[in-house]
Design an enzyme around this catalytic site. Sequence first.
Site: not given
Ligand SMILES: NC(=O)c1ccc[n+]([C@@H]2O[C@H](COP(=O)([O-])OP(=O)(O)OC[C@H]3O[C@@H](n4cnc5c(N)ncnc54)[C@H](O)[C@@H]3O)[C@@H](O)[C@H]2O)c1
Length: 371
Positions: A16, A76, A95, A97, A119, A270
Site C-alpha cells: 500500500r 503502517k 496506523y 497500534h 485509528e 494489529d
Molecule cells: N489485521 C489487519 O490488517 C486489520 C485491518 C483493519 C482492522 N483491523 C483490526 O480489526 C479490529 C476490528 O476493527 P473494527 O473497525 O471492526 O472495530 P469496530 O469498533 O467497528 O468493531 C469492534 C467490535 O468489537 C466489539 N467487542 C469489543 N469487545 C468485545 C468482546 N469482548 N466480545 C465481543 N465483541 C466485542 C465491539 O462492541 C465492536 O462492535 C481492530 O483491532 C482493528 O485494528 C485489523
Amino acid sequence: MMKIGIPQEVMTGEGRVALIPEACESLIKAGYSVCLQRHAGENSGYSDLEYENCGVEIVATAEQLYQSAQLIIKVKQPLDQDIGYLTNRHVLFSYLHLAADLGLIHTLCDIGLTAIPFESIADNNGALPLLAPMSQVAGRIAAIRGASLLFTNRGGRGVLLGGVDGADTGRVVVLGAGVAGSHAVAVLAALGAKVDVLDLDAKKLESLKRLHPMIETHLSDAQRVETLCQDADLVVGAVLLAGRRAPVVLKRSVVKQMNAGSVIVDIAIDQGGCVEGIRSTSSEELCYVDNGVIHSAVPNMPAAVARTASQSLSSAILPYVLTLAGTDFDQLGQSDSVQARAIHAAIAIHRGEVVDEILQQELAVEESLLI
Ligand SMILES: NC(=O)c1ccc[n+]([C@@H]2O[C@H](COP(=O)([O-])OP(=O)(O)OC[C@H]3O[C@@H](n4cnc5c(N)ncnc54)[C@H](O)[C@@H]3O)[C@@H](O)[C@H]2O)c1
C-alpha cells in the site's frame, strides 16, 4: 505549512501507499508541497511518473524523504528501517497500534516527535473513519482466507463453507459485529455458511441481523464463545476496544477443543490479537498450526489487495491531511473544523510526551509490573 512526505512501506508484503496521485494532486492544488520516495506507489499500480505529473517531487531514498518532509504520511507503523530517519521535527500520521507495542511508544518518545494514529481519529458519533476502510477490506479478506484455508490441500478440514446438497454446511463464528466483523459476515453469508456472530453491543447485532436474516446473533460471554467456537470450522476475530490492547475473547482452552484442521483468522492481531497466545503471521507465512488448528493473524491484511486498499485509505485520510498540513499545530484543538478537533483529540505523542490517557494508563501498568 508542513511539507508532506510519503515513504515507501517496509513491512513484509506491504504494497500500500498512503496517498495515491489523485489525492496528491488535491494537496498540491491547495498549495502544499508533497514528496514521495521513489517507487512507493508501484505495488499499488501507481508509477513515479503519475505522481510527477501531479506535481509530486520524487526523492531517491528514505533518508532524503525524511530529511525533506516534516509531515510523514505512512500506512503502517515505523519499523527498524524507518526509525533511524525520524527526528523531533517530524509529525507522524499513520496506523500505529501503540497499545499493542509499548516498546514503540518509548522509541517514539525518545525521538521526541509527534505521533497521531489513524485509528484514533473519531467522528462525533465515536466511529473511526480512518480505521473503517481497512477494517472493511480486512473483514472481507478474512472470510475469503478462512474459506480457502479450510481446503484439504491447505491443511484444512476439507469443508466447503457454503455446503452443497447432502453435505453439512460450514460453521463460522465471528467475534465482533463492528466494521470488520460485519464485512466478514457479508461475504460469509453470501457464501452460504452458517454464521454465528457475537458482540457486547446488542444494537450492532440487531442491525446486522436485519441485513442478514439467516445469521444468528448473540450477546458475547465466555460460555457462549466456548460453546460456539469449539464446534466451528472457522472463527474470525474482529473485536476492538478503541485505543486499547485487544481483549482475549477466545481462550487457549477452547482452541484446544476445536477440531483438527479448523481455522482461526484473527483480524485484531494489529491490536495484539483476541485469541489467547496467538502470534503474528505475514504474507510470507500466512498461517501456522497449533493444537491441530490453523491460525492466521496478519497485521497488514489489506496489503493483499494493495490497489483497492490504497485507493480507499487515501480518500479517507485526504481531508485530515489537508487539515493537518495547513493548521498551526498548537491551534488544532481550538479550530472550528471538525477534522482539526478530531486530529487534536487523537494525538498520542506530542513532542516526545505521551498525551493519550489510555496509553498513559497502559504505561503505568507496565511500570508497576517492573517494580
Ligand atoms: N489485521 C489487519 O490488517 C486489520 C485491518 C483493519 C482492522 N483491523 C483490526 O480489526 C479490529 C476490528 O476493527 P473494527 O473497525 O471492526 O472495530 P469496530 O469498533 O467497528 O468493531 C469492534 C467490535 O468489537 C466489539 N467487542 C469489543 N469487545 C468485545 C468482546 N469482548 N466480545 C465481543 N465483541 C466485542 C465491539 O462492541 C465492536 O462492535 C481492530 O483491532 C482493528 O485494528 C485489523
